[in-house]
Design an enzyme around this catalytic site. Structure first.
Site, mmCIF file in Angstrom:
data_model
loop_
_atom_site.group_PDB
_atom_site.id
_atom_site.type_symbol
_atom_site.label_atom_id
_atom_site.label_comp_id
_atom_site.label_asym_id
_atom_site.label_seq_id
_atom_site.Cartn_x
_atom_site.Cartn_y
_atom_site.Cartn_z
ATOM 1 N N PHE B 136 37.928 5.983 61.366
ATOM 2 C CA PHE B 136 38.388 4.725 60.785
ATOM 3 C C PHE B 136 37.210 3.762 60.752
ATOM 4 O O PHE B 136 36.708 3.359 61.802
ATOM 5 C CB PHE B 136 39.502 4.180 61.675
ATOM 6 C CG PHE B 136 40.177 2.920 61.216
ATOM 7 C CD1 PHE B 136 41.300 2.965 60.395
ATOM 8 C CD2 PHE B 136 39.726 1.679 61.652
ATOM 9 C CE1 PHE B 136 41.959 1.801 60.014
ATOM 10 C CE2 PHE B 136 40.381 0.512 61.271
ATOM 11 C CZ PHE B 136 41.503 0.575 60.447
ATOM 12 N N GLY B 144 31.536 -7.636 63.272
ATOM 13 C CA GLY B 144 32.382 -7.012 64.285
ATOM 14 C C GLY B 144 33.688 -7.763 64.409
ATOM 15 O O GLY B 144 34.694 -7.406 63.790
ATOM 16 N N ARG B 250 46.004 -0.971 69.414
ATOM 17 C CA ARG B 250 45.984 -1.853 70.586
ATOM 18 C C ARG B 250 47.197 -1.633 71.452
ATOM 19 O O ARG B 250 47.153 -1.767 72.664
ATOM 20 C CB ARG B 250 46.050 -3.311 70.124
ATOM 21 C CG ARG B 250 44.739 -3.871 69.791
ATOM 22 C CD ARG B 250 44.911 -5.197 69.078
ATOM 23 N NE ARG B 250 43.727 -5.389 68.266
ATOM 24 C CZ ARG B 250 43.680 -6.109 67.162
ATOM 25 N NH1 ARG B 250 44.759 -6.717 66.725
ATOM 26 N NH2 ARG B 250 42.558 -6.215 66.508
ATOM 27 N N ARG B 275 38.281 8.638 104.600
ATOM 28 C CA ARG B 275 36.960 8.175 105.009
ATOM 29 C C ARG B 275 37.064 7.434 106.351
ATOM 30 O O ARG B 275 37.728 6.403 106.444
ATOM 31 C CB ARG B 275 36.406 7.241 103.936
ATOM 32 C CG ARG B 275 35.084 6.609 104.292
ATOM 33 C CD ARG B 275 33.974 7.618 104.297
ATOM 34 N NE ARG B 275 32.689 7.003 104.619
ATOM 35 C CZ ARG B 275 31.609 7.704 104.912
ATOM 36 N NH1 ARG B 275 31.647 9.031 104.915
ATOM 37 N NH2 ARG B 275 30.492 7.091 105.195
ATOM 38 N N GLN B 286 42.525 -4.103 107.461
ATOM 39 C CA GLN B 286 43.278 -5.082 106.680
ATOM 40 C C GLN B 286 42.593 -5.459 105.370
ATOM 41 O O GLN B 286 43.249 -5.672 104.353
ATOM 42 C CB GLN B 286 43.527 -6.335 107.525
ATOM 43 C CG GLN B 286 44.502 -6.058 108.656
ATOM 44 C CD GLN B 286 44.775 -7.288 109.490
ATOM 45 O OE1 GLN B 286 44.233 -8.354 109.241
ATOM 46 N NE2 GLN B 286 45.613 -7.134 110.496
ATOM 47 N N GLU B 370 38.812 -2.836 69.425
ATOM 48 C CA GLU B 370 40.197 -3.203 69.077
ATOM 49 C C GLU B 370 40.447 -4.687 69.300
ATOM 50 O O GLU B 370 41.490 -5.092 69.783
ATOM 51 C CB GLU B 370 41.190 -2.397 69.922
ATOM 52 C CG GLU B 370 41.022 -0.901 69.808
ATOM 53 C CD GLU B 370 41.591 -0.361 68.523
ATOM 54 O OE1 GLU B 370 42.284 -1.114 67.815
ATOM 55 O OE2 GLU B 370 41.318 0.803 68.215
ATOM 56 N N GLY B 371 39.451 -5.474 68.936
ATOM 57 C CA GLY B 371 39.532 -6.915 69.179
ATOM 58 C C GLY B 371 38.982 -7.198 70.555
ATOM 59 O O GLY B 371 39.512 -6.691 71.548
ATOM 60 N N THR B 372 37.915 -7.995 70.622
ATOM 61 C CA THR B 372 37.317 -8.264 71.934
ATOM 62 C C THR B 372 38.301 -9.069 72.777
ATOM 63 O O THR B 372 39.238 -9.684 72.260
ATOM 64 C CB THR B 372 36.015 -9.087 71.794
ATOM 65 O OG1 THR B 372 36.363 -10.382 71.293
ATOM 66 C CG2 THR B 372 35.021 -8.413 70.861
HETATM 67 C C1 LIG Z 1 32.756 2.768 71.885
HETATM 68 C C2 LIG Z 1 33.179 1.976 70.701
HETATM 69 C C3 LIG Z 1 33.953 2.573 69.726
HETATM 70 C C4 LIG Z 1 34.333 1.849 68.594
HETATM 71 N N1 LIG Z 1 35.077 2.482 67.609
HETATM 72 C C5 LIG Z 1 35.317 1.815 66.443
HETATM 73 C C6 LIG Z 1 35.972 2.483 65.349
HETATM 74 O O1 LIG Z 1 36.368 3.651 65.464
HETATM 75 N N2 LIG Z 1 36.133 1.838 64.184
HETATM 76 C C7 LIG Z 1 35.711 0.542 64.011
HETATM 77 O O2 LIG Z 1 35.877 0.012 62.918
HETATM 78 N N3 LIG Z 1 35.097 -0.114 65.030
HETATM 79 C C8 LIG Z 1 34.894 0.493 66.248
HETATM 80 N N4 LIG Z 1 34.258 -0.172 67.269
HETATM 81 C C9 LIG Z 1 33.734 -1.516 67.030
HETATM 82 C C10 LIG Z 1 34.495 -2.631 67.733
HETATM 83 O O3 LIG Z 1 35.731 -2.828 67.154
HETATM 84 C C11 LIG Z 1 33.596 -3.875 67.697
HETATM 85 O O4 LIG Z 1 32.546 -3.631 68.594
HETATM 86 C C12 LIG Z 1 34.330 -5.142 68.052
HETATM 87 O O5 LIG Z 1 35.180 -5.535 67.027
HETATM 88 C C13 LIG Z 1 33.376 -6.290 68.386
HETATM 89 O O6 LIG Z 1 32.396 -6.437 67.415
HETATM 90 P P1 LIG Z 1 30.859 -6.566 67.816
HETATM 91 O O7 LIG Z 1 30.532 -5.496 68.754
HETATM 92 O O8 LIG Z 1 30.099 -6.649 66.577
HETATM 93 O O9 LIG Z 1 30.771 -7.905 68.620
HETATM 94 P P2 LIG Z 1 30.684 -9.469 68.069
HETATM 95 O O10 LIG Z 1 31.763 -9.638 67.094
HETATM 96 O O11 LIG Z 1 29.269 -9.643 67.616
HETATM 97 O O12 LIG Z 1 30.952 -10.205 69.361
HETATM 98 C C14 LIG Z 1 29.990 -10.404 70.424
HETATM 99 C C15 LIG Z 1 30.571 -11.378 71.438
HETATM 100 O O13 LIG Z 1 30.821 -12.622 70.804
HETATM 101 C C16 LIG Z 1 32.171 -13.009 70.966
HETATM 102 N N5 LIG Z 1 32.628 -13.730 69.790
HETATM 103 C C17 LIG Z 1 32.504 -13.395 68.488
HETATM 104 N N6 LIG Z 1 33.063 -14.331 67.717
HETATM 105 C C18 LIG Z 1 33.537 -15.296 68.544
HETATM 106 C C19 LIG Z 1 34.228 -16.537 68.346
HETATM 107 N N7 LIG Z 1 34.568 -16.968 67.140
HETATM 108 N N8 LIG Z 1 34.576 -17.235 69.415
HETATM 109 C C20 LIG Z 1 34.296 -16.802 70.669
HETATM 110 N N9 LIG Z 1 33.635 -15.650 70.905
HETATM 111 C C21 LIG Z 1 33.262 -14.917 69.856
HETATM 112 C C22 LIG Z 1 32.907 -11.689 71.127
HETATM 113 O O14 LIG Z 1 34.168 -11.857 71.735
HETATM 114 C C23 LIG Z 1 31.926 -10.931 71.977
HETATM 115 O O15 LIG Z 1 32.073 -11.322 73.320
HETATM 116 C C24 LIG Z 1 33.927 0.510 68.451
HETATM 117 C C25 LIG Z 1 33.167 -0.092 69.463
HETATM 118 C C26 LIG Z 1 32.808 0.632 70.579
HETATM 119 C C27 LIG Z 1 31.982 -0.039 71.633
#
Ligand SMILES: Cc1cc2nc3c(=O)[nH]c(=O)nc-3n(C[C@H](O)[C@H](O)[C@H](O)COP(=O)(O)OP(=O)(O)OC[C@H]3O[C@@H](n4cnc5c(N)ncnc54)[C@H](O)[C@@H]3O)c2cc1C
Lengths: 254, 392
Positions: B136, B144, B250, B275, B286, B370-372
């Site tokens: 996907f 991201g 999610r 252990r 505790q 899946e959404g940070t």
């Molecule tokens: C192992 C792995 C597998 C994955 N698999 C898939 C997949 O199969 N398909 C797919 O499409 N994607 C996949 N992803 C991608 C994943 O969905 C993205 O990494 C995620 O959406 C975050 O995007 P980014 O890494 O670019 O971070 P960014 O969007 O650059 O974010 C970086 C930081 O900034 C913060 N941030 C960004 N915008 C804001 C805001 N407006 N306000 C406050 N904080 C903010 C974020 O919360 C985060 O802490 C995968 C990622 C990983 C690590």
């Protein structure tokens, strides 16, 4: 090919078991699950029916409290139907009474083969299946490690201490299978969901028509099993191989 | 040695909240994970590999792939059953759960929800058996959390479509037979079914990961990929498409993360009982018991919340922000639990001999994908205030 498989529902082995202080029988009032050793018979039966190109696998079980969850597991694996004999009067039945009940339940449907495990994991008497065969007046082959059916003939590799015997007999017959005869399948989710709507006939003793059943066996007392004697430790001072070979010869492995 | 009388789940009588069917499905996956995943997963993790094809076929036989979808060879199980399956899989490793999430909730869900009848017939049955693996592609190197800015583009060329762009962090990317790729078009954001042997499509492995090592993560490159007219998913032309799928995945995660927590907790309890330091098992002190109690209560609360969300989903009233609440809580608590468990295992806790630190580092990915965690925080904030705080 219609196969009746005797399955036992037993207390979950992961929960410590209890004995009734009065009757010395295992307490079975909680949730019961399918005895793992019966899953081999169920799998074998499913494969044999499949190979024969059709037929039904009927589960036969006896449980004191109407419990069906273990049976559902076997239905989820793919068995077609079940007959459960449940009657309070059967609590604490001995092996012969159990065999009479199972035989009567098996007779209710046409069958070519009856399968059972060599023994149950909670009772360990290992005598019920052959008694069932005797009551049904059919041949029985125990300790099968391989089962095939060709032209209406049951062909079995029968596990012995030194290897296996090849045994044949006509159908209908009863066969008991050892653990490991086949790898039991996991029930699939579709199987689990379909199992809910498969027929389970729940009968009491009266409906079974065996006439009165009396248990003549009584458990007088229960003792803890003796601890196993510790094994022999062979320290290798250059001649260990000789001692090992002698030991293996003594127990007739080589 | 003393005997524990209650498991973390037993303490909350979770079983009493489940149907026979749900318990049965859970127990099948638990057995499968014990037998098939746990013995080998540390090695897969260490080597950064996964026998994904083999596992997919086995998982397909069990009926896990797309188990919550109706028809087309899928089991049509309830939401809670699906959640519990995710939990048990993630008790093995988040990578295994990711494989299943991406196949069932992202790739299959997209086709199931937005595909034509022909597309569903063509792809879903084989994806349900695991013969065909999907991925996907939504995230891009520069987009991201804000996928609306995506640069991947699809243009019409006569009757065909031409796709160009790069997707990043795509789970299963290198092993997939088919990719569901989201791209900008003149009609809005649309989903495309891209067989991975189409000329112009390539996938590059992401190396040197410290998390989800037992999972394949890839970059997808789409270089003038020509697709027939019927490659587009007809049912949607906005971000609602991918977001619907993400919401489904999610939901699996909000159960799944708790599996990693439970496995760590069980491991830490077992370890603490065995252990001996200062002449007693460390579990008898505790401070350790406080850790156990805090963790177990959070785990149990998390599972009760997950079950509540599952029942809402079954009723059909579940809202997206409630899924956010679940993911927010489960992953945060699971991460905290695995870290605390790591402390109980002492030096042993930093090795792959125990599952705890593996779960912990996996959850770092789960926290982000899946959404940070922050995005879900903002979703909850917006629900409470009506004020979206994603943009300045
Ligand atoms: C192992 C792995 C597998 C994955 N698999 C898939 C997949 O199969 N398909 C797919 O499409 N994607 C996949 N992803 C991608 C994943 O969905 C993205 O990494 C995620 O959406 C975050 O995007 P980014 O890494 O670019 O971070 P960014 O969007 O650059 O974010 C970086 C930081 O900034 C913060 N941030 C960004 N915008 C804001 C805001 N407006 N306000 C406050 N904080 C903010 C974020 O919360 C985060 O802490 C995968 C990622 C990983 C690590």
């Amino acid at each position: 090919m219609n196969i009746a498989v005797c399955v036992k529902q037993i207390p979950d082995q992961s929960v410590p078991g209890k004995l009734d202080p009065g009757t010395h029988n295992l307490v079975r009032d909680g949730k019961l699950i399918l005895d793992d050793s019966d899953s081999y018979g169920v799998e074998m039966a499913l494969q044999l029916v499949d190979r024969a190109g059709g037929g039904e696998v009927t589960l036969i079980s006896m449980a004191p409290n109407g419990e069906v969850s273990g049976i559902r597991t076997a239905l989820a694996m793919g068995a077609d139907r079940a007959v459960l004999v449940s009657d309070p009067s059967l609590a604490g039945s001995d092996a012969l009474t159990t065999a009479k009940v199972l035989a009567a339940a098996i007779r209710r449907n046409p069958f070519d083969l009856v399968m059972a495990a060599t023994e149950s994991t909670d009772g360990y008497t290992g005598t019920v299946p052959v008694q069932v065969a005797e009551i049904l007046d059919i041949p029985s082959v125990s300790f099968a490690k391989k089962v095939e059916i060709e032209n209406g003939i049951l062909k079995v590799q029968r596990q012995t201490e030194s290897g296996y015997d090849e045994v044949e007999c006509p159908l209908p017959a009863l066969v008991t299978v050892t653990a490991g005869v086949v790898e039991p399948r996991y029930p699939s989710f579709k199987g689990i969901m379909a199992a809910k709507s498969k027929p389970v006939d729940v009968l009491d003793v009266a409906a079974l028509g065996t006439g009165p059943l009396t248990t003549s066996q009584e458990i007088v007392s229960v003792r803890a099993a003796e601890e196993r004697a510790s094994g022999t430790v062979v320290v290798d001072e250059g001649d260990a191989f000789r001692q090992v070979v002698e030991f293996l010869e003594a127990i007739k492995v080589i | 040695m003393a005997n524990a009388t209650q498991t973390p789940e037993g303490l909350f009588d979770i079983d009493g909240l489940l149907t026979d069917e749900e318990r049965e499905i859970r127990s099948v996956i638990r057995k499968y994970v014990e037998k098939r995943i746990k013995p080998d997963v540390a090695e897969w993790f260490e080597n950064g590999e996964l026998p994904a094809r083999e596992l997919a076929i086995e998982l397909g036989k069990l009926g896990v792939l797309g188990m919550h979808l109706e028809g087309y060879g899928c089991a049509g199980a309830g939401a809670v059953a699906y959640g519990l399956a995710c939990l048990e899989l993630e008790a093995g490793d988040s990578g295994i759960r990711s494989l299943v999430s991406v196949q069932g909730s992202l790739a299959m869900k997209a086709i199931h929800a937005f595909g034509s009848e022909e597309q569903k017939q063509q792809w879903l049955p084989k994806m349900a058996t695991g013969e065909v693996l999907g991925c996907f592609g939504l995230t891009e190197p520069d987009f991201g959390s804000n996928p609306a800015g995506m640069r991947t583009r699809a243009k019409r060329d006569g009757k065909d479509w031409l796709l160009d762009g790069t997707k990043m962090w795509i789970t299963n990317g290198n092993i997939a037979d088919v990719a569901v790729v989201w791209a900008r078009t003149d009609e809005g954001i649309r989903g495309f079914i891209v067989p991975t042997d189409t000329p112009g499509f390539s996938a590059n492995l992401v190396h040197r990961k410290l998390s989800l090592r037992a999972s394949i993560t890839s970059e997808l490159v789409l270089d003038n990929v020509r697709l027939p007219e019927d490659a587009v998913l007809p049912g949607v032309s906005s971000l609602r498409g991918p977001l619907t799928c993400l919401n489904e995945a999610r939901f699996g995660i909000l159960f799944g993360a708790l599996g990693a927590a439970r496995d760590s907790l069980e491991s830490a309890i077992r370890y603490g009982m065995e252990r001996i330091q200062f002449d007693h098992p460390i579990a008898a002190y505790q401070l350790t018991q406080k850790k156990y109690a805090d963790m177990t209560v959070e785990f149990g609360k998390g599972l009760l919340l997950a079950l509540h969300i599952g029942r809402l989903k079954e009723k059909g009233t579940l809202r997206a922000e409630q899924v956010s609440i679940g993911k927010f809580n489960s992953v945060k608590q699971a991460l905290a639990i695995t870290r605390e468990c790591r402390s109980i295992l002492g030096a042993n806790g930093i090795t792959l001999e125990y599952p705890v630190m593996r779960h912990m580092s996996n959850l770092e990915s789960v926290y982000t994908y899946e959404g940070t965690h922050e995005m879900h925080t903002l979703v909850i904030g917006e629900a409470l205030t009506g004020l979206p705080a994603y943009r300045i």
